[in-house]
Design a protein around this motif. Structure first.
Motif, mmCIF file in Angstrom:
data_model
loop_
_atom_site.group_PDB
_atom_site.id
_atom_site.type_symbol
_atom_site.label_atom_id
_atom_site.label_comp_id
_atom_site.label_asym_id
_atom_site.label_seq_id
_atom_site.Cartn_x
_atom_site.Cartn_y
_atom_site.Cartn_z
ATOM 1 N N THR A 153 0.876 -1.196 0.217
ATOM 2 C CA THR A 153 0.019 -0.215 -0.012
ATOM 3 C C THR A 153 0.963 1.239 0.056
ATOM 4 O O THR A 153 0.526 2.183 -0.689
ATOM 5 C CB THR A 153 -0.954 0.062 1.207
ATOM 6 O OG1 THR A 153 -0.141 -0.401 2.320
ATOM 7 C CG2 THR A 153 -2.127 -1.098 1.040
ATOM 8 N N GLN A 154 1.947 1.365 0.696
ATOM 9 C CA GLN A 154 2.836 2.405 0.939
ATOM 10 C C GLN A 154 3.583 2.370 -0.648
ATOM 11 O O GLN A 154 3.710 3.666 -1.071
ATOM 12 C CB GLN A 154 4.063 2.278 1.862
ATOM 13 C CG GLN A 154 3.505 2.231 3.202
ATOM 14 C CD GLN A 154 4.734 2.187 4.091
ATOM 15 O OE1 GLN A 154 5.286 1.205 4.317
ATOM 16 N NE2 GLN A 154 5.020 3.223 4.865
ATOM 17 N N ILE A 155 3.870 1.388 -1.154
ATOM 18 C CA ILE A 155 4.540 1.475 -2.589
ATOM 19 C C ILE A 155 3.635 2.196 -3.480
ATOM 20 O O ILE A 155 4.076 2.904 -4.417
ATOM 21 C CB ILE A 155 5.082 0.221 -2.885
ATOM 22 C CG1 ILE A 155 6.170 -0.229 -2.052
ATOM 23 C CG2 ILE A 155 5.688 -0.052 -4.284
ATOM 24 C CD1 ILE A 155 6.536 -1.720 -2.259
ATOM 25 N N LYS A 156 2.308 1.809 -3.666
ATOM 26 C CA LYS A 156 1.446 2.148 -4.538
ATOM 27 C C LYS A 156 1.008 3.564 -4.217
ATOM 28 O O LYS A 156 0.962 4.545 -5.197
ATOM 29 C CB LYS A 156 -0.019 1.191 -4.280
ATOM 30 C CG LYS A 156 -1.054 1.628 -5.409
ATOM 31 C CD LYS A 156 -2.299 1.009 -5.199
ATOM 32 C CE LYS A 156 -3.425 1.419 -6.243
ATOM 33 N NZ LYS A 156 -3.882 2.903 -6.049
ATOM 34 N N ALA A 157 1.065 4.096 -2.797
ATOM 35 C CA ALA A 157 0.865 5.372 -2.683
ATOM 36 C C ALA A 157 1.958 6.394 -3.091
ATOM 37 O O ALA A 157 1.811 7.417 -3.853
ATOM 38 C CB ALA A 157 0.780 5.622 -1.019
ATOM 39 N N VAL B 185 3.243 -5.347 -5.456
ATOM 40 C CA VAL B 185 3.248 -6.769 -4.659
ATOM 41 C C VAL B 185 4.554 -7.418 -5.153
ATOM 42 O O VAL B 185 5.025 -8.142 -4.365
ATOM 43 C CB VAL B 185 1.951 -7.509 -4.848
ATOM 44 C CG1 VAL B 185 2.230 -9.047 -4.553
ATOM 45 C CG2 VAL B 185 0.707 -6.983 -4.199
ATOM 46 N N ALA B 186 4.926 -7.250 -6.361
ATOM 47 C CA ALA B 186 6.078 -7.982 -6.778
ATOM 48 C C ALA B 186 7.394 -7.436 -6.178
ATOM 49 O O ALA B 186 8.024 -8.251 -5.679
ATOM 50 C CB ALA B 186 5.887 -7.879 -8.618
ATOM 51 N N VAL B 187 7.490 -6.156 -6.197
ATOM 52 C CA VAL B 187 8.684 -5.394 -5.413
ATOM 53 C C VAL B 187 8.497 -5.798 -3.936
ATOM 54 O O VAL B 187 9.586 -6.225 -3.166
ATOM 55 C CB VAL B 187 8.615 -3.983 -5.605
ATOM 56 C CG1 VAL B 187 9.381 -3.296 -4.748
ATOM 57 C CG2 VAL B 187 8.808 -3.664 -7.073
ATOM 58 N N TYR B 188 7.237 -5.627 -3.157
ATOM 59 C CA TYR B 188 7.356 -6.358 -1.975
ATOM 60 C C TYR B 188 7.745 -7.640 -1.736
ATOM 61 O O TYR B 188 8.640 -8.083 -0.671
ATOM 62 C CB TYR B 188 5.969 -6.125 -1.578
ATOM 63 C CG TYR B 188 5.623 -6.369 0.160
ATOM 64 C CD1 TYR B 188 6.237 -5.649 1.135
ATOM 65 C CD2 TYR B 188 4.561 -7.406 0.434
ATOM 66 C CE1 TYR B 188 6.111 -5.958 2.355
ATOM 67 C CE2 TYR B 188 4.537 -7.574 1.836
ATOM 68 C CZ TYR B 188 5.116 -6.896 2.800
ATOM 69 O OH TYR B 188 5.212 -7.431 4.014
ATOM 70 N N ASN B 189 7.412 -8.585 -2.366
ATOM 71 C CA ASN B 189 7.566 -9.995 -2.297
ATOM 72 C C ASN B 189 9.245 -10.066 -2.667
ATOM 73 O O ASN B 189 9.821 -11.036 -2.228
ATOM 74 C CB ASN B 189 6.841 -10.767 -3.300
ATOM 75 C CG ASN B 189 5.414 -11.019 -2.790
ATOM 76 O OD1 ASN B 189 5.080 -10.758 -1.632
ATOM 77 N ND2 ASN B 189 4.560 -11.265 -3.693
ATOM 78 N N GLU C 24 10.238 -18.663 -4.489
ATOM 79 C CA GLU C 24 10.781 -18.325 -5.601
ATOM 80 C C GLU C 24 10.392 -16.796 -6.062
ATOM 81 O O GLU C 24 9.304 -16.272 -5.746
ATOM 82 C CB GLU C 24 10.212 -19.264 -6.910
ATOM 83 C CG GLU C 24 10.607 -20.584 -6.675
ATOM 84 C CD GLU C 24 10.390 -21.672 -7.733
ATOM 85 O OE1 GLU C 24 9.711 -21.212 -8.472
ATOM 86 O OE2 GLU C 24 10.550 -23.173 -7.766
ATOM 87 N N LYS C 25 10.951 -16.524 -7.096
ATOM 88 C CA LYS C 25 10.939 -15.118 -7.464
ATOM 89 C C LYS C 25 9.853 -14.998 -8.581
ATOM 90 O O LYS C 25 9.909 -16.053 -9.403
ATOM 91 C CB LYS C 25 12.149 -14.353 -7.948
ATOM 92 C CG LYS C 25 12.995 -14.789 -9.295
ATOM 93 C CD LYS C 25 14.060 -14.048 -9.592
ATOM 94 C CE LYS C 25 14.587 -14.787 -11.103
ATOM 95 N NZ LYS C 25 15.796 -13.894 -11.636
ATOM 96 N N SER C 26 9.197 -14.012 -8.643
ATOM 97 C CA SER C 26 8.127 -13.725 -9.725
ATOM 98 C C SER C 26 8.450 -12.670 -10.639
ATOM 99 O O SER C 26 7.999 -11.587 -10.148
ATOM 100 C CB SER C 26 6.767 -13.762 -9.103
ATOM 101 O OG SER C 26 6.402 -14.927 -8.363
ATOM 102 N N ASN C 27 8.975 -12.916 -11.594
ATOM 103 C CA ASN C 27 9.214 -11.867 -12.664
ATOM 104 C C ASN C 27 7.923 -11.566 -13.027
ATOM 105 O O ASN C 27 7.112 -12.067 -13.451
ATOM 106 C CB ASN C 27 10.303 -12.307 -13.670
ATOM 107 C CG ASN C 27 11.511 -12.680 -13.177
ATOM 108 O OD1 ASN C 27 12.110 -12.204 -12.524
ATOM 109 N ND2 ASN C 27 12.126 -13.709 -13.902
#
Length: 431
Positions: A89-93, A111-115, A132-135
């Motif tokens: 939510t902070q990243i989106k804001a 979500v991708a960056v947070y994960n 696992e990473k999610s590109n």
């Protein structure tokens, strides 16, 4: 060889003491003045070649980004822990301050960056669960904000971040850049700190430009399309890559840096111009039977990108292997009139705010009235230029004003905007 001995610069011919000369592997010399002259020419004519090589400029940019992130309540001190980790939510804001609309794409990106952060912080446990990473791949027409979102994310990250263009990449052995050059840029952003590099994020722009040129891969060698995709596979999945820190083709004698890409997150973006036809074909083939008419009505033909699926990317020209390594697919909505007008005025770095700042530095108060803003938006919609076209149109209107620099405050009216744009060939703006 004593300090009194002299040598001759192979470029300018001046005879100088050896301590003022650099000797090459072929035995020839170059002096300080010629080095400075070459650097000045390179900086003037080929500034991209020096991009990322100015430590002071890089440090200033990172300090500015850190301050902007702190202003939004995001701790960006280069240290990762679960207490200071920015929530989605902070990243989106933070993205909302710079990018108008595109809520769905922002959520996927946040979500991708947070994960990715959490994956870097995951403790070793006995349960054997390994995240696992999610590109991620962003699909959207030109001017919808793909690159802007990537640049904005870079402002707030505590990990190295770089944006690279896929159009310059070619298969190894051909004119162009190797896929390993993506990691060279990341190394530069991390100040050649290997540990930081291996937890970074790479944004690959124009990924659609390396689509397979033909449905039959055996017709000819596709060195800038399928060949690049094959080269990217090992980077996206995660492997040990030999990276030449100065670029592989110009300095073949250098030692390689071994970079593990397992923890590097890759975000790809592309316009995929014409993919709507592929989506429409797939949707039509699925709409069969008695309920076909009702299903067809439920499909929004004006925004087909929302129905994008991996098979559409395959039909466009991405190979199945690379699609499998980009498991998260999201799209950017086409911008309507309301969104374009908000882009002109609302973001922190809105286009009108930039020109107001420029004129303010000359002591002039610049304002745009509603009629002028509406006219600029109308032209952007008419020419299908997207948000990127707003800058071109505003620049055209402002050119004469910025050249003459008026003596009093200036108001941009609809009549003035029409007058300035009437002189310009529309085809040049579209191009």
């Amino acid at each position: 060889m004593s300090k009194k001995d002299k040598g001759r610069c192979s470029f300018c011919g001046n005879e100088l003491p050896y301590e003022q000369l650099f000797q090459g592997v072929d035995g020839r010399f170059i002096c300080f003045e010629c080095i400075e002259s070459a650097h000045a020419i390179l900086a003037e004519q080929f500034p991209e070649a020096l991009k990322g090589n100015n430590p002071q400029e890089s440090k200033q940019r990172k300090e500015k980004n850190r301050a902007e992130a702190a202003e939004a309540g995001i701790v960006n001190d280069g240290k990762l822990d679960m207490q200071t980790l920015p929530r989605p939510t902070q990243i989106k804001a933070f993205l909302d301050q710079y990018v108008i609309g595109q809520d769905e794409a922002k959520k996927h990106l946040a979500v991708a960056v947070y994960n990715h952060y959490k994956r870097l912080l995951q403790p070793e446990t006995a349960d054997g669960v390994e995240i696992e990473k999610s590109n991620i791949i962003l699909v959207g027409s030109t001017g919808t904000g793909k690159t802007l979102m990537a640049r904005t994310i870079a402002k707030m990250l505590a990990v190295p971040f770089t944006i690279v263009d896929a159009t310059v990449l070619t298969e190894a052995g051909y004119v162009g850049e190797d896929v390993e050059s993506l990691l060279v840029r990341l190394l530069q952003e991390a100040d050649y700190d290997l540990a930081k590099t291996e937890r970074g994020i790479v944004f690959i722009d124009e990924i659609d430009k390396i689509a397979r040129k033909s449905d039959n891969p055996s017709i000819t060698r596709d060195v800038s399309g399928e060949g690049v995709q094959q080269g990217l596979l090992k980077l996206l999945e995660g492997s040990i890559v030999n990276v030449p820190p100065k670029g592989g083709r110009k300095h073949p004698e250098q030692e390689f840096i071994h970079v593990n890409t397992q923890n590097i997150l890759f975000i790809c973006g592309g316009a995929f111009d014409g993919i709507e036809k592929k989506i429409a074909q797939r949707l039509n083939t699925q709409v069969v039977g008695f309920e076909s008419q009702n299903k067809t009505k439920r499909i929004d033909k004006d925004d087909l990108l929302q129905y994008i699926a991996p098979q559409d990317l395959k039909a466009f020209g991405l190979i199945p292997e690379i699609i499998g390594r980009l498991p998260i697919i999201t799209y950017l909505e086409p911008l309507d009139r309301a969104a374009l007008k908000r882009i002109l005025t609302e973001p922190k770095n809105a286009i009108t705010k930039q020109y107001e700042k420029l004129m303010q530095m000359d002591g002039i108060r610049l304002t745009f009235d509603e009629g002028a803003l509406d006219y600029i938006v109308d032209k952007a919609v008419e020419f299908k230029l997207g948000a990127r076209g707003l800058r071109s149109l505003t620049e055209t209107i402002m050119m004469d004003i910025m050249f003459d620099i008026p003596d009093k405050d200036c108001v941009i009216t609809r009549e003035l905007a029409e007058q300035k744009l009437a002189k310009i060939d529309a085809n040049r703006l579209v191009g």
